[in-house]
Every structure is written in C-alpha cells, then in structure tokens.
Design an enzyme around this catalytic site. Structure first.
Site, PDB file in Angstrom:
ATOM      1  N   TYR A  44       0.823  -1.208   0.000  1.00 53.48           N
ATOM      2  CA  TYR A  44       0.000   0.000   0.000  1.00 53.48           C
ATOM      3  C   TYR A  44       0.860   1.263   0.000  1.00 53.48           C
ATOM      4  O   TYR A  44       0.449   2.291  -0.518  1.00 53.48           O
ATOM      5  CB  TYR A  44      -0.900   0.047   1.248  1.00 53.48           C
ATOM      6  CG  TYR A  44      -2.207  -0.680   1.112  1.00 53.48           C
ATOM      7  CD1 TYR A  44      -2.247  -2.017   0.759  1.00 53.48           C
ATOM      8  CD2 TYR A  44      -3.413  -0.028   1.364  1.00 53.48           C
ATOM      9  CE1 TYR A  44      -3.446  -2.688   0.659  1.00 53.48           C
ATOM     10  CE2 TYR A  44      -4.620  -0.695   1.263  1.00 53.48           C
ATOM     11  CZ  TYR A  44      -4.628  -2.023   0.900  1.00 53.48           C
ATOM     12  OH  TYR A  44      -5.828  -2.681   0.800  1.00 53.48           O
ATOM     13  N   LYS A  55       3.520 -15.141   2.024  1.00 51.85           N
ATOM     14  CA  LYS A  55       3.694 -15.860   0.761  1.00 51.85           C
ATOM     15  C   LYS A  55       5.191 -16.092   0.595  1.00 51.85           C
ATOM     16  O   LYS A  55       5.821 -15.667  -0.375  1.00 51.85           O
ATOM     17  CB  LYS A  55       3.091 -15.026  -0.388  1.00 51.85           C
ATOM     18  CG  LYS A  55       3.031 -15.732  -1.720  1.00 51.85           C
ATOM     19  CD  LYS A  55       1.961 -16.816  -1.810  1.00 51.85           C
ATOM     20  CE  LYS A  55       2.073 -17.546  -3.140  1.00 51.85           C
ATOM     21  NZ  LYS A  55       1.163 -18.718  -3.213  1.00 51.85           N
ATOM     22  N   ASP A 106      -2.600 -18.121   0.221  1.00 49.81           N
ATOM     23  CA  ASP A 106      -3.617 -18.828  -0.583  1.00 49.81           C
ATOM     24  C   ASP A 106      -4.253 -19.951   0.235  1.00 49.81           C
ATOM     25  O   ASP A 106      -5.471 -20.142   0.225  1.00 49.81           O
ATOM     26  CB  ASP A 106      -3.024 -19.356  -1.915  1.00 49.81           C
ATOM     27  CG  ASP A 106      -1.706 -20.095  -1.734  1.00 49.81           C
ATOM     28  OD1 ASP A 106      -1.127 -20.058  -0.636  1.00 49.81           O
ATOM     29  OD2 ASP A 106      -1.251 -20.735  -2.712  1.00 49.81           O
ATOM     30  N   ASP A 114      -6.022  -7.088   4.300  1.00 51.17           N
ATOM     31  CA  ASP A 114      -7.191  -6.456   3.676  1.00 51.17           C
ATOM     32  C   ASP A 114      -8.103  -7.541   3.124  1.00 51.17           C
ATOM     33  O   ASP A 114      -9.317  -7.550   3.374  1.00 51.17           O
ATOM     34  CB  ASP A 114      -6.716  -5.521   2.553  1.00 51.17           C
ATOM     35  CG  ASP A 114      -7.871  -4.878   1.812  1.00 51.17           C
ATOM     36  OD1 ASP A 114      -8.818  -4.419   2.485  1.00 51.17           O
ATOM     37  OD2 ASP A 114      -7.844  -4.846   0.572  1.00 51.17           O
ATOM     38  N   ASP A 174     -11.768  -9.267   4.922  1.00 45.63           N
ATOM     39  CA  ASP A 174     -13.062  -9.262   4.231  1.00 45.63           C
ATOM     40  C   ASP A 174     -13.640 -10.671   4.211  1.00 45.63           C
ATOM     41  O   ASP A 174     -14.835 -10.879   4.439  1.00 45.63           O
ATOM     42  CB  ASP A 174     -12.907  -8.780   2.774  1.00 45.63           C
ATOM     43  CG  ASP A 174     -13.284  -7.312   2.620  1.00 45.63           C
ATOM     44  OD1 ASP A 174     -13.136  -6.567   3.610  1.00 45.63           O
ATOM     45  OD2 ASP A 174     -13.717  -6.915   1.521  1.00 45.63           O
TER      46      ASP A 174
HETATM   47  C1  IPM Z   1     -10.223  -1.436   4.235  1.00 49.49           C
HETATM   48  C2  IPM Z   1     -10.523  -0.841   2.887  1.00 49.49           C
HETATM   49  C3  IPM Z   1      -9.399   0.124   2.530  1.00 49.49           C
HETATM   50  C4  IPM Z   1      -8.133  -0.695   2.431  1.00 49.49           C
HETATM   51  C5  IPM Z   1      -9.625   0.940   1.263  1.00 49.49           C
HETATM   52  C6  IPM Z   1     -10.944   1.667   1.283  1.00 49.49           C
HETATM   53  C7  IPM Z   1      -8.491   1.898   1.022  1.00 49.49           C
HETATM   54  O1  IPM Z   1     -10.686  -1.830   1.936  1.00 49.49           O
HETATM   55  O2  IPM Z   1     -10.119  -0.672   5.202  1.00 49.49           O
HETATM   56  O3  IPM Z   1     -10.097  -2.650   4.313  1.00 49.49           O
HETATM   57  O4  IPM Z   1      -7.854  -1.283   1.383  1.00 49.49           O
HETATM   58  O5  IPM Z   1      -7.401  -0.747   3.412  1.00 49.49           O
HETATM   59 MG    MG Z   2     -10.701  -3.787   2.752  1.00 45.87          MG
END
Ligand code: IPM
Ligand code: MG
Length: 359
Positions: free
Chosen positions: A142, A189, A221, A245, A249
């Site tokens: 990032y 990884k 993975d 990230d 999710d």
């Molecule tokens: C998160 C989001 C952010 C990230 C984006 C919106 C920049 O997906 O907080 O997980 O990738 O960190």
């Molecule tokens: Mg995210």
C-alpha cells in the site's frame, strides 16, 4: 475520566451510525461517570466537496490532538471518477499513515443470535467463531514505491517491509495471543516473495520471546482456503497490509453480518482510530436504515484499547448482545420472527440496555 475524542462522521451512512455510537457513549458516560470532549472533523468525500482535499490538515491536527478517533465511513460513487490521490480512500490511507496507526485489529465474531446468517454449513461453525485478524496497516504494498510509466503502458507497486515494521506488528499480535488462546497464525507468501521471507524470519525471532504462544505459518492462498474450510482452527492471525485487507473481508463474510464488525487501528501507544469495517452505503444514507452496531462495537474497542476501560467495553458488548437476544434487528440482519427497527431505535435500545432500563 475525561476523554478527548475526534469524531469523523464521513460520507453516506457515516453520520447516521456515528450519531448512535455517540448516543451509546453518552449512556456509558452516565453510568460510569465519564465525560467526553468531542470535536468534529471532515474527511473523505465531504472534505473533497468542501475543502478540495480528502484529508484536510485541520483533520489530521485535530486527531493528533485527541486521545482517540471515531470514524464513520468514507467514499461513494460520487467521487469514483477522481484520480488515485484525490479519492476519498486517500483520506483513509493518509490518516492511517499520518497518525502512525500500524496495528489494525479486525475481529470476526459470529454472534450466536445471528448464526443463521453464516453462509457456511452448520457443522463447520458449531460452537461459534471468534477470529482476530491483526493486519499491518502502514507498510507493505500500500505504501511502498509505486508509479505508472509516462506512456501509461506499465505500472508497479512495491511490497516493501523493514525488520522494525514487521517486528512491531508481530509483538502486538503475540501480546494479543497471550491474552486469548495463545495460538497465532502468521500468514505470508514466503514461497514466492522476498518480503514474506523477511516477514517470516522476523516473526520467528519475536516468537522466541513468547514461548507459550503456539505459532504456525501459513501461505496466504492456503489461509484463504482454510478460512472457509475450517475457520475454527484460527484464533489470532497476523499478516501484512494487503493480505490482511483480503483475509479480513473473507473472515467478515463468514460471520454473515458485516454490519456488526468493528475495528481498531492503533499506534504504538494507546492512541487509536475506531471504525466499522463496512463501507458508506450511500444508497441508504439518512434513511434510518443502516445498522449502527459495528460503530457501537467500535466504541467498545475504544474503551478497551485506548482507555483501558474493560468494564465499559463489556457493558457495550453485553448491551448489544442483549438487544439482539431480545429479537431486535436492523434490515441487514433481519430474519423471520425478528423485530425490524431503524438505526436510531437500535442505538436507543443499546443505550437503554447500558443504562439498565429495559423496555
Ligand atoms: C479497508 C478498505 C481500505 C483498504 C480501502 C478503502 C483503502 O478496503 O479498510 O479494508 O484497502 O485498506
Ligand atoms: Mg478492505
């Protein structure tokens, strides 16, 4: 105790959910005798519209001057056409790095009351699920060197980590594992990436200081697969910015209720930024339809991690469970036989449960 808190409602439903979190904080203040000094700041789309930048200097300075930051959500289709560094997300990335919030805690908890929302088979999640993803937040791909060539034909991002960056997040993860089941999975990884091989060796070094913690390493993975195959094998997961990230999710989806999940982004001291992990949902903004519980639970994390007020944190978490047990649901977590309510009523019920006056 007096607490100085910077509040950034942000875009979309941000204002709706933050209002309920503040209501709940008010109830905690009443009950436990705390006072809050709130200052409000702009970030994301709203800041772009009114000040021409996603992260105004005044916001960063205001946050630095506070003990903790409460954030709603930023972004929305309205600003999607903007270039990379002018987008609302840039505000989020800027505040993370500007406040040095390198440690991101993302709990994925399956609430027994909502277990029907979990998309996995019952036998896989039997007995509940409580995974904590510890994501490195201010380094890696990032923030490493990145560019697009002048002719626009090629581009690169760099997954860059220094020893000290890996070490400090590893320490946080081991400390957390010590307080939980003493099990830590480091995800990388290392079969392909140099930065992952560094990551793994630093994590192994730190492990020597935490002999009680059972550490295992897993390729990202495989971790993505294991999370749906057998999520109960995980307790604390520590990983880099981008892997975290993605995996956070995935972990949140397993719980089936993204509207319920809070997060903390911490600095080396106790300073932290607290926000729900869901987005700004502009389509339902201002309609009293958003679920404020993830933001309310973020407040619980604030009490716990910044102010070391465990009892207050548990009071908030307990109140949320009580309201869910009583059958109250916002539309995102609604199911048959439950009682549908709006954002404000949900916040009010949680505040009332904290105060101890049930319906
Ligand atoms: C998160 C989001 C952010 C990230 C984006 C919106 C920049 O997906 O907080 O997980 O990738 O960190
Ligand atoms: Mg995210």
């Amino acid at each position: 105790m007096r607490m100085k808190i910077a509040v950034i409602p942000g875009d979309g439903i941000g204002g709706d959910i933050v209002a309920e979190a503040l209501r709940v904080m008010g109830a905690v203040g009443e009950k436990f005798g705390h006072k809050f000094d709130f200052s409000f700041y702009l970030m994301g789309g709203q800041a772009i519209d009114t000040m021409g930048t996603p992260l105004p200097e005044s916001t960063l300075l205001g946050c630095l001057d506070a003990e903790a930051v409460l954030l709603g959500a930023v972004g929305g289709a309205k600003w999607d056409h903007l270039k990379g560094d002018q987008r609302p997300e840039k505000g989020l990335l800027g505040i993370r790095s500007g406040l040095n919030l390198f440690c991101n805690l993302r709990p994925a908890i399956l609430y027994a009351q909502l277990s029907g929302a979990c998309p996995l088979k019952e036998e896989i999640i039997e007995g509940g699920l409580d995974v904590m993803v510890v994501r490195e937040l201010t380094g890696g791909i990032y923030f490493g060197p990145k560019a697009i060539s002048e002719d626009g034909e090629s581009a690169y991002d760099t997954m860059l980590y220094s020893r000290s960056e890996v070490e400090r997040i590893a320490i946080k993860a081991f400390e957390l594992a010590m307080k939980r089941s003493k099990k830590l999975t480091s995800v990388d990884k290392a079969n392909v990436l140099e930065s992952s091989r560094l990551w793994r060796s630093v994590v192994n070094e730190v492990a020597k200081r935490y002999r009680e913690v059972k550490l295992n390493h897993m390729y990202v993975d495989n971790a993505a697969m294991q999370l749906v195959r057998n999520p109960k094998q995980f307790d604390v997961i520590v990983t880099s910015n981008m892997f975290g990230d993605i995996l956070s999710d995935e972990a949140s989806m397993i719980t089936g209720s993204i509207g319920m999940l809070p997060s903390a982004s911490l600095r080396e001291d106790n300073f932290g930024l607290y926000e729900p992990i869901h987005g700004s949902a502009p389509d339902i903004a201002g309609l009293d339809r958003a679920n404020p519980l993830a933001t309310i639970l973020s407040v619980a994390m604030m009490f716990r991690h910044t102010f070391n007020l465990e009892e207050e944190a548990l009071a908030v978490e307990g109140a949320v469970e009580e309201v869910l047990s009583a059958g109250w649901r916002t539309e995102d977590i609604m199911s048959e036989g439950m009682r549908l309510i709006g954002t404000k009523e949900m916040g009010t019920l949680v505040a009332q449960a904290i105060a101890g006056n049930k319906e």
